[in-house]
Design a protein around this motif. Structure first.
Motif, PDB file in Angstrom:
ATOM      1  N   GLN A  75       0.850  -1.184   0.000  1.00 52.15           N
ATOM      2  CA  GLN A  75       0.000   0.000   0.000  1.00 52.15           C
ATOM      3  C   GLN A  75       0.890   1.239   0.000  1.00 52.15           C
ATOM      4  OE1 GLN A  75      -3.321  -0.661  -0.347  1.00 52.15           O
ATOM      5  NE2 GLN A  75      -2.520  -2.759  -0.358  1.00 52.15           N
ATOM      6  N   VAL A  76       0.482   2.254  -0.748  1.00 53.45           N
ATOM      7  CA  VAL A  76       1.256   3.484  -0.888  1.00 53.45           C
ATOM      8  C   VAL A  76       0.300   4.656  -0.715  1.00 53.45           C
ATOM      9  CG1 VAL A  76       2.736   4.836  -2.422  1.00 53.45           C
ATOM     10  CG2 VAL A  76       2.784   2.326  -2.541  1.00 53.45           C
ATOM     11  N   ILE A  77       0.754   5.685  -0.017  1.00 49.79           N
ATOM     12  CA  ILE A  77      -0.018   6.913   0.107  1.00 49.79           C
ATOM     13  C   ILE A  77       0.912   8.074  -0.207  1.00 49.79           C
ATOM     14  CG2 ILE A  77       0.375   7.196   2.578  1.00 49.79           C
ATOM     15  CD1 ILE A  77      -2.614   8.145   2.710  1.00 49.79           C
ATOM     16  N   ALA A  78       0.374   9.098  -0.868  1.00 48.88           N
ATOM     17  CA  ALA A  78       1.189  10.253  -1.253  1.00 48.88           C
ATOM     18  C   ALA A  78       0.319  11.502  -1.279  1.00 48.88           C
ATOM     19  CB  ALA A  78       1.814  10.030  -2.629  1.00 48.88           C
ATOM     20  N   ASN A  79       0.919  12.635  -1.006  1.00 46.99           N
ATOM     21  CA  ASN A  79       0.239  13.917  -1.163  1.00 46.99           C
ATOM     22  C   ASN A  79       0.324  14.336  -2.619  1.00 46.99           C
ATOM     23  OD1 ASN A  79      -0.379  14.258   1.607  1.00 46.99           O
ATOM     24  ND2 ASN A  79       1.707  14.935   1.976  1.00 46.99           N
ATOM     25  N   CYS A  80      -0.671  15.081  -3.077  1.00 43.97           N
ATOM     26  CA  CYS A  80      -0.659  15.515  -4.470  1.00 43.97           C
ATOM     27  C   CYS A  80      -1.274  16.903  -4.613  1.00 43.97           C
ATOM     28  CB  CYS A  80      -1.384  14.526  -5.364  1.00 43.97           C
ATOM     29  SG  CYS A  80      -3.104  14.260  -4.887  1.00 43.97           S
ATOM     30  N   ILE A  81      -0.781  17.614  -5.603  1.00 46.02           N
ATOM     31  CA  ILE A  81      -1.321  18.914  -6.006  1.00 46.02           C
ATOM     32  C   ILE A  81      -1.421  18.884  -7.525  1.00 46.02           C
ATOM     33  CG2 ILE A  81      -0.912  21.403  -6.114  1.00 46.02           C
ATOM     34  CD1 ILE A  81       0.733  21.108  -3.544  1.00 46.02           C
ATOM     35  N   VAL A  82      -2.540  19.373  -8.058  1.00 45.47           N
ATOM     36  CA  VAL A  82      -2.768  19.387  -9.497  1.00 45.47           C
ATOM     37  C   VAL A  82      -3.119  20.804  -9.929  1.00 45.47           C
ATOM     38  CG1 VAL A  82      -4.207  18.493 -11.372  1.00 45.47           C
ATOM     39  CG2 VAL A  82      -3.570  16.989  -9.465  1.00 45.47           C
ATOM     40  N   ASN A  83      -2.454  21.276 -10.975  1.00 46.16           N
ATOM     41  CA  ASN A  83      -2.745  22.571 -11.592  1.00 46.16           C
ATOM     42  C   ASN A  83      -2.994  22.331 -13.070  1.00 46.16           C
ATOM     43  OD1 ASN A  83      -2.016  24.504  -9.338  1.00 46.16           O
ATOM     44  ND2 ASN A  83      -0.130  23.316  -9.516  1.00 46.16           N
ATOM     45  N   LEU A  84      -4.150  22.786 -13.573  1.00 46.96           N
ATOM     46  CA  LEU A  84      -4.498  22.618 -14.979  1.00 46.96           C
ATOM     47  C   LEU A  84      -4.927  23.964 -15.544  1.00 46.96           C
ATOM     48  CD1 LEU A  84      -6.801  19.477 -14.582  1.00 46.96           C
ATOM     49  CD2 LEU A  84      -4.345  19.501 -15.044  1.00 46.96           C
ATOM     50  N   LYS A  85      -4.596  24.199 -16.825  1.00 40.46           N
ATOM     51  CA  LYS A  85      -4.984  25.452 -17.465  1.00 40.46           C
ATOM     52  C   LYS A  85      -5.497  25.177 -18.872  1.00 40.46           C
ATOM     53  CE  LYS A  85      -3.521  30.090 -18.570  1.00 40.46           C
ATOM     54  NZ  LYS A  85      -2.520  31.113 -18.409  1.00 40.46           N
ATOM     55  N   ARG A  86      -6.668  25.774 -19.173  1.00 38.23           N
ATOM     56  CA  ARG A  86      -7.234  25.687 -20.520  1.00 38.23           C
ATOM     57  C   ARG A  86      -7.870  27.043 -20.828  1.00 38.23           C
ATOM     58  NH1 ARG A  86     -12.248  22.760 -23.150  1.00 38.23           N
ATOM     59  NH2 ARG A  86     -13.052  22.961 -21.042  1.00 38.23           N
ATOM     60  N   ALA A  87      -7.231  27.799 -21.694  1.00 35.87           N
ATOM     61  CA  ALA A  87      -7.673  29.161 -22.010  1.00 35.87           C
ATOM     62  C   ALA A  87      -9.075  29.192 -22.588  1.00 35.87           C
ATOM     63  CB  ALA A  87      -6.682  29.824 -22.965  1.00 35.87           C
ATOM     64  N   SER A  88      -9.507  28.136 -23.277  1.00 31.15           N
ATOM     65  CA  SER A  88     -10.819  28.131 -23.922  1.00 31.15           C
ATOM     66  C   SER A  88     -11.961  27.767 -22.970  1.00 31.15           C
ATOM     67  CB  SER A  88     -10.816  27.181 -25.124  1.00 31.15           C
ATOM     68  OG  SER A  88     -10.588  25.854 -24.682  1.00 31.15           O
ATOM     69  N   ALA A  89     -11.667  27.508 -21.692  1.00 33.70           N
ATOM     70  CA  ALA A  89     -12.725  27.184 -20.732  1.00 33.70           C
ATOM     71  C   ALA A  89     -13.625  28.394 -20.524  1.00 33.70           C
ATOM     72  CB  ALA A  89     -12.113  26.748 -19.405  1.00 33.70           C
ATOM     73  N   LYS A  90     -14.890  28.136 -20.234  1.00 34.43           N
ATOM     74  CA  LYS A  90     -15.823  29.225 -19.927  1.00 34.43           C
ATOM     75  C   LYS A  90     -15.511  29.728 -18.519  1.00 34.43           C
ATOM     76  CE  LYS A  90     -19.362  27.232 -22.810  1.00 34.43           C
ATOM     77  NZ  LYS A  90     -20.561  26.420 -22.832  1.00 34.43           N
ATOM     78  N   GLY A  91     -15.167  31.000 -18.402  1.00 37.25           N
ATOM     79  CA  GLY A  91     -14.816  31.557 -17.091  1.00 37.25           C
ATOM     80  C   GLY A  91     -13.319  31.457 -16.864  1.00 37.25           C
ATOM     81  N   ASP A  92     -12.954  31.276 -15.603  1.00 40.59           N
ATOM     82  CA  ASP A  92     -11.540  31.176 -15.223  1.00 40.59           C
ATOM     83  C   ASP A  92     -10.869  30.057 -16.015  1.00 40.59           C
ATOM     84  OD1 ASP A  92      -9.096  31.308 -13.904  1.00 40.59           O
ATOM     85  OD2 ASP A  92      -9.864  30.561 -11.992  1.00 40.59           O
ATOM     86  N   SER A  93      -9.644  30.260 -16.416  1.00 45.07           N
ATOM     87  CA  SER A  93      -8.935  29.271 -17.241  1.00 45.07           C
ATOM     88  C   SER A  93      -8.159  28.241 -16.429  1.00 45.07           C
ATOM     89  CB  SER A  93      -7.977  29.984 -18.198  1.00 45.07           C
ATOM     90  OG  SER A  93      -6.959  30.651 -17.460  1.00 45.07           O
ATOM     91  N   GLU A  94      -8.234  28.305 -15.101  1.00 44.04           N
ATOM     92  CA  GLU A  94      -7.433  27.393 -14.278  1.00 44.04           C
ATOM     93  C   GLU A  94      -8.280  26.636 -13.265  1.00 44.04           C
ATOM     94  OE1 GLU A  94      -4.084  29.324 -12.516  1.00 44.04           O
ATOM     95  OE2 GLU A  94      -3.491  30.266 -14.400  1.00 44.04           O
ATOM     96  N   ILE A  95      -7.758  25.460 -12.912  1.00 42.44           N
ATOM     97  CA  ILE A  95      -8.320  24.645 -11.846  1.00 42.44           C
ATOM     98  C   ILE A  95      -7.135  24.142 -11.016  1.00 42.44           C
ATOM     99  CG2 ILE A  95      -8.308  22.511 -13.183  1.00 42.44           C
ATOM    100  CD1 ILE A  95     -10.875  21.694 -11.838  1.00 42.44           C
ATOM    101  N   ARG A  96      -7.318  24.117  -9.708  1.00 46.91           N
ATOM    102  CA  ARG A  96      -6.281  23.656  -8.798  1.00 46.91           C
ATOM    103  C   ARG A  96      -6.937  22.769  -7.746  1.00 46.91           C
ATOM    104  NH1 ARG A  96      -6.181  28.360 -10.573  1.00 46.91           N
ATOM    105  NH2 ARG A  96      -7.593  29.207  -9.027  1.00 46.91           N
ATOM    106  N   ASN A  97      -6.283  21.684  -7.405  1.00 43.96           N
ATOM    107  CA  ASN A  97      -6.799  20.864  -6.321  1.00 43.96           C
ATOM    108  C   ASN A  97      -5.664  20.095  -5.684  1.00 43.96           C
ATOM    109  OD1 ASN A  97      -6.645  18.118  -7.570  1.00 43.96           O
ATOM    110  ND2 ASN A  97      -8.101  19.012  -9.008  1.00 43.96           N
ATOM    111  N   GLY A  98      -5.953  19.559  -4.534  1.00 48.18           N
ATOM    112  CA  GLY A  98      -4.938  18.796  -3.819  1.00 48.18           C
ATOM    113  C   GLY A  98      -5.581  17.794  -2.895  1.00 48.18           C
ATOM    114  N   GLY A  99      -4.785  16.868  -2.473  1.00 51.57           N
ATOM    115  CA  GLY A  99      -5.260  15.830  -1.576  1.00 51.57           C
ATOM    116  C   GLY A  99      -4.245  14.714  -1.481  1.00 51.57           C
ATOM    117  N   ARG A 100      -4.762  13.509  -1.481  1.00 45.43           N
ATOM    118  CA  ARG A 100      -3.918  12.321  -1.357  1.00 45.43           C
ATOM    119  C   ARG A 100      -4.240  11.334  -2.471  1.00 45.43           C
ATOM    120  NH1 ARG A 100      -5.470  13.770   3.576  1.00 45.43           N
ATOM    121  NH2 ARG A 100      -7.420  12.656   3.384  1.00 45.43           N
TER     122      ARG A 100
END
Length: 140
Positions: A75-100
């Motif tokens: 079994q393995v556990i790790a912390n993670c952070i994700v940053n994504l960018k898409r200029a053509s998205a409706k509204g803000d062009s970025e999404i960020r999240n984190g967890g395990r």
């Protein structure tokens, strides 16, 4: 950077259980490692930029000499952070999240590193930005 097909061969078992229910709802699913990597490739091609940071990896294996047999899973556990960018998205062009991430890895007969991911579960802890950044990615 390694090719996606190389990632599938070097990181994933033939069959993988994926659990993104804390992010997207639904149910966990089983898929071939190669097909999952292909799905991720298609999704990432629709983004302008992306970053996945995985850190503080803890692997639960018995201490040397404690097990009478060589372990076949871990079994393995790790912390993670994700940053994504898409200029053509409706509204803000970025999404960020984190967890395990929770992983199960299985021992294979492969040369070199014998461990392959057989289960990946994302456990969302925080989220900010625009969920439309991921809207429709990888769908044909």
């Amino acid at each position: 950077m390694k090719k996606y097909s190389q990632l599938a061969e070097e990181a994933f078992a033939e069959e993988v259980t994926i659990d993104y229910t804390s992010l997207f709802g639904g149910e966990p699913y089983q898929i071939s490692g190669a097909k999952q990597v292909e799905m991720w490739r298609e999704q990432m091609e629709g983004l302008d930029s992306w970053q996945h940071i995985t850190t503080s990896v803890l692997i639960d294996l018995p201490q040397p000499g404690a097990a009478s047999k060589t372990p076949q899973t871990a079994q393995v556990i790790a912390n993670c952070i994700v940053n994504l960018k898409r200029a053509s998205a409706k509204g803000d062009s970025e999404i960020r999240n984190g967890g395990r991430y929770e992983f199960e890895v299985v021992r294979t007969d492969n040369d070199g590193n014998p461990w392959r991911i057989s289960m990946l579960k994302a456990d969302l802890v925080w989220f900010s930005g625009n969920s439309d950044v991921m809207g429709g990615l990888g769908k044909k």
